[in-house]
Design a protein around this motif. Sequence first.
Motif, PDB file in Angstrom:
ATOM      1  N   LYS A  41       0.824  -0.810  -0.076  1.00 17.86           N
ATOM      2  CA  LYS A  41      -0.202   0.350  -0.585  1.00 17.86           C
ATOM      3  C   LYS A  41       0.622   1.123   0.443  1.00 17.86           C
ATOM      4  CE  LYS A  41      -3.771  -2.232   2.400  1.00 17.86           C
ATOM      5  NZ  LYS A  41      -5.024  -1.832   3.502  1.00 17.86           N
ATOM      6  N   GLN A  42       0.622   2.322  -0.039  1.00 19.91           N
ATOM      7  CA  GLN A  42       0.813   3.789  -0.305  1.00 19.91           C
ATOM      8  C   GLN A  42       1.084   4.308   1.317  1.00 19.91           C
ATOM      9  OE1 GLN A  42      -1.671   5.705  -3.063  1.00 19.91           O
ATOM     10  NE2 GLN A  42      -0.040   5.964  -4.375  1.00 19.91           N
ATOM     11  N   ARG A  43       2.129   5.157   1.588  1.00 24.24           N
ATOM     12  CA  ARG A  43       2.182   5.664   3.060  1.00 24.24           C
ATOM     13  C   ARG A  43       0.791   6.595   2.484  1.00 24.24           C
ATOM     14  NH1 ARG A  43       8.014   7.236   4.450  1.00 24.24           N
ATOM     15  NH2 ARG A  43       8.885   5.548   3.407  1.00 24.24           N
ATOM     16  N   GLU A  44       0.450   6.770   3.838  1.00 25.57           N
ATOM     17  CA  GLU A  44      -0.621   7.347   4.299  1.00 25.57           C
ATOM     18  C   GLU A  44      -0.732   8.176   5.587  1.00 25.57           C
ATOM     19  OE1 GLU A  44      -4.313   5.231   5.100  1.00 25.57           O
ATOM     20  OE2 GLU A  44      -3.004   4.079   6.866  1.00 25.57           O
ATOM     21  N   LEU A  45      -1.346   9.214   5.855  1.00 26.18           N
ATOM     22  CA  LEU A  45      -0.941  10.085   6.772  1.00 26.18           C
ATOM     23  C   LEU A  45      -1.293   9.229   8.073  1.00 26.18           C
ATOM     24  CD1 LEU A  45      -0.916  13.158   8.184  1.00 26.18           C
ATOM     25  CD2 LEU A  45      -2.854  13.891   7.648  1.00 26.18           C
ATOM     26  N   VAL A  46      -1.014   9.810   9.377  1.00 25.40           N
ATOM     27  CA  VAL A  46      -1.910   8.611  10.614  1.00 25.40           C
ATOM     28  C   VAL A  46      -2.268  10.521  11.177  1.00 25.40           C
ATOM     29  CG1 VAL A  46      -1.600   7.642  12.513  1.00 25.40           C
ATOM     30  CG2 VAL A  46      -0.823   6.581  10.489  1.00 25.40           C
ATOM     31  N   ALA A  47      -1.721  11.604  11.910  1.00 28.42           N
ATOM     32  CA  ALA A  47      -2.129  12.071  12.350  1.00 28.42           C
ATOM     33  C   ALA A  47      -0.605  13.543  12.154  1.00 28.42           C
ATOM     34  CB  ALA A  47      -1.791  11.797  13.896  1.00 28.42           C
ATOM     35  N   THR A  48      -1.012  15.082  12.419  1.00 23.22           N
ATOM     36  CA  THR A  48      -0.002  15.486  12.217  1.00 23.22           C
ATOM     37  C   THR A  48      -0.340  16.681  13.922  1.00 23.22           C
ATOM     38  OG1 THR A  48      -0.896  16.824  10.884  1.00 23.22           O
ATOM     39  CG2 THR A  48       0.213  16.049  10.249  1.00 23.22           C
ATOM     40  N   ILE A  49       0.657  17.226  14.260  1.00 20.83           N
ATOM     41  CA  ILE A  49       0.566  17.840  14.979  1.00 20.83           C
ATOM     42  C   ILE A  49       1.139  19.450  14.394  1.00 20.83           C
ATOM     43  CG2 ILE A  49       2.200  16.892  16.667  1.00 20.83           C
ATOM     44  CD1 ILE A  49       0.250  18.024  19.170  1.00 20.83           C
ATOM     45  N   THR A  50       0.663  20.729  14.682  1.00 24.09           N
ATOM     46  CA  THR A  50       1.344  22.152  14.538  1.00 24.09           C
ATOM     47  C   THR A  50       2.591  22.571  15.713  1.00 24.09           C
ATOM     48  OG1 THR A  50      -0.196  23.307  14.913  1.00 24.09           O
ATOM     49  CG2 THR A  50      -0.314  22.914  13.220  1.00 24.09           C
ATOM     50  N   LYS A  51       3.238  23.254  15.668  1.00 22.47           N
ATOM     51  CA  LYS A  51       3.685  24.084  16.594  1.00 22.47           C
ATOM     52  C   LYS A  51       3.313  24.539  17.788  1.00 22.47           C
ATOM     53  CE  LYS A  51       5.763  27.058  13.715  1.00 22.47           C
ATOM     54  NZ  LYS A  51       6.109  27.996  12.832  1.00 22.47           N
ATOM     55  N   ASN A  52       2.256  24.947  17.267  1.00 23.33           N
ATOM     56  CA  ASN A  52       1.040  25.862  18.367  1.00 23.33           C
ATOM     57  C   ASN A  52       0.299  24.395  18.947  1.00 23.33           C
ATOM     58  OD1 ASN A  52       2.347  27.818  17.950  1.00 23.33           O
ATOM     59  ND2 ASN A  52       0.796  28.397  16.026  1.00 23.33           N
ATOM     60  N   GLY A  53       0.120  22.710  18.280  1.00 28.66           N
ATOM     61  CA  GLY A  53      -0.432  22.147  18.795  1.00 28.66           C
ATOM     62  C   GLY A  53      -1.692  21.707  18.497  1.00 28.66           C
ATOM     63  N   ILE A  54      -1.790  22.345  17.025  1.00 28.28           N
ATOM     64  CA  ILE A  54      -2.922  21.672  16.567  1.00 28.28           C
ATOM     65  C   ILE A  54      -3.060  20.351  15.918  1.00 28.28           C
ATOM     66  CG2 ILE A  54      -4.792  22.671  14.591  1.00 28.28           C
ATOM     67  CD1 ILE A  54      -3.665  25.371  14.964  1.00 28.28           C
ATOM     68  N   THR A  55      -4.341  19.934  15.722  1.00 24.97           N
ATOM     69  CA  THR A  55      -4.658  18.323  15.277  1.00 24.97           C
ATOM     70  C   THR A  55      -4.713  18.116  14.076  1.00 24.97           C
ATOM     71  OG1 THR A  55      -5.625  17.624  17.349  1.00 24.97           O
ATOM     72  CG2 THR A  55      -2.941  17.366  17.929  1.00 24.97           C
ATOM     73  N   ASN A  56      -4.606  17.182  13.364  1.00 23.69           N
ATOM     74  CA  ASN A  56      -5.285  16.585  11.965  1.00 23.69           C
ATOM     75  C   ASN A  56      -5.000  15.056  13.107  1.00 23.69           C
ATOM     76  OD1 ASN A  56      -6.294  15.705  10.384  1.00 23.69           O
ATOM     77  ND2 ASN A  56      -4.657  16.325   8.643  1.00 23.69           N
ATOM     78  N   VAL A  57      -6.381  14.194  12.282  1.00 22.66           N
ATOM     79  CA  VAL A  57      -6.251  12.656  12.918  1.00 22.66           C
ATOM     80  C   VAL A  57      -6.627  12.142  11.690  1.00 22.66           C
ATOM     81  CG1 VAL A  57      -6.470  10.588  14.290  1.00 22.66           C
ATOM     82  CG2 VAL A  57      -5.735  13.065  14.761  1.00 22.66           C
ATOM     83  N   ALA A  58      -5.956  11.013  11.223  1.00 22.56           N
ATOM     84  CA  ALA A  58      -7.123  10.443  10.229  1.00 22.56           C
ATOM     85  C   ALA A  58      -8.380  10.017  10.577  1.00 22.56           C
ATOM     86  CB  ALA A  58      -6.207   9.053   9.151  1.00 22.56           C
ATOM     87  N   ASP A  59      -9.751   9.514   9.961  1.00 23.13           N
ATOM     88  CA  ASP A  59     -10.602   9.400  10.047  1.00 23.13           C
ATOM     89  C   ASP A  59     -10.441   7.753  10.427  1.00 23.13           C
ATOM     90  OD1 ASP A  59     -12.559  11.300   7.778  1.00 23.13           O
ATOM     91  OD2 ASP A  59     -11.657  11.710   9.528  1.00 23.13           O
ATOM     92  N   SER A  60      -9.618   7.425  10.169  1.00 17.84           N
ATOM     93  CA  SER A  60      -9.698   5.653  10.580  1.00 17.84           C
ATOM     94  C   SER A  60      -8.996   5.284  11.557  1.00 17.84           C
ATOM     95  CB  SER A  60      -8.207   5.239   9.000  1.00 17.84           C
ATOM     96  OG  SER A  60      -6.785   5.348   9.173  1.00 17.84           O
ATOM     97  N   VAL A  61      -7.916   6.480  12.464  1.00 19.14           N
ATOM     98  CA  VAL A  61      -8.063   6.008  13.775  1.00 19.14           C
ATOM     99  C   VAL A  61      -8.677   7.065  14.850  1.00 19.14           C
ATOM    100  CG1 VAL A  61      -5.703   5.255  12.419  1.00 19.14           C
ATOM    101  CG2 VAL A  61      -5.987   7.480  13.512  1.00 19.14           C
ATOM    102  N   LYS A  62      -9.220   7.577  14.263  1.00 13.32           N
ATOM    103  CA  LYS A  62      -9.338   9.132  15.354  1.00 13.32           C
ATOM    104  C   LYS A  62     -10.447   8.117  16.600  1.00 13.32           C
ATOM    105  CE  LYS A  62     -10.636  12.451  13.386  1.00 13.32           C
ATOM    106  NZ  LYS A  62     -11.621  13.834  11.897  1.00 13.32           N
ATOM    107  N   GLY A  63     -10.587   8.892  17.409  1.00 10.56           N
ATOM    108  CA  GLY A  63     -10.959   8.175  18.644  1.00 10.56           C
ATOM    109  C   GLY A  63      -9.980   7.224  18.990  1.00 10.56           C
TER     110      GLY A  63
END
Length: 113
Positions: A41-63
């Motif tokens: 499979k291709q590499r996929e995003l799991v989660a990111t966090i900015t310098k200020n702590g703003i997060t982004n989480v993939a739907d597949s792992v959210k929660g």
Amino acid sequence: QLVESGGGLVQPGGSLRLSCAASRSIFSISTMGWYRQAPGKQRELVATITKNGITNVADSVKGRFTISRDNAKNTVYLQMNSLKPEDTAVYYCNAFTGVVNYWGQGTQVTVSS
């Protein structure tokens, strides 16, 4: 520049915490993230966090997965709970400065009974 740790073998429903230590010069200016790549499979995003702590989480792992960063230790974490067999992959730490992407060497996570 990025050193990951914490992967391994875990049973379904179990937990693992991944860590990624970065040099201060990179960590302080970067959005940090975790990506994963399963066999075939291709590499996929799991989660990111900015310098200020703003997060982004993939739907597949959210929660189930939580990303966090300790700016004093120049370290980003990925807490993984309720792991499923489909979470099996090589997990890569990423640092994005806005211009340059840095990658860790990857750490294997295997979820199996």
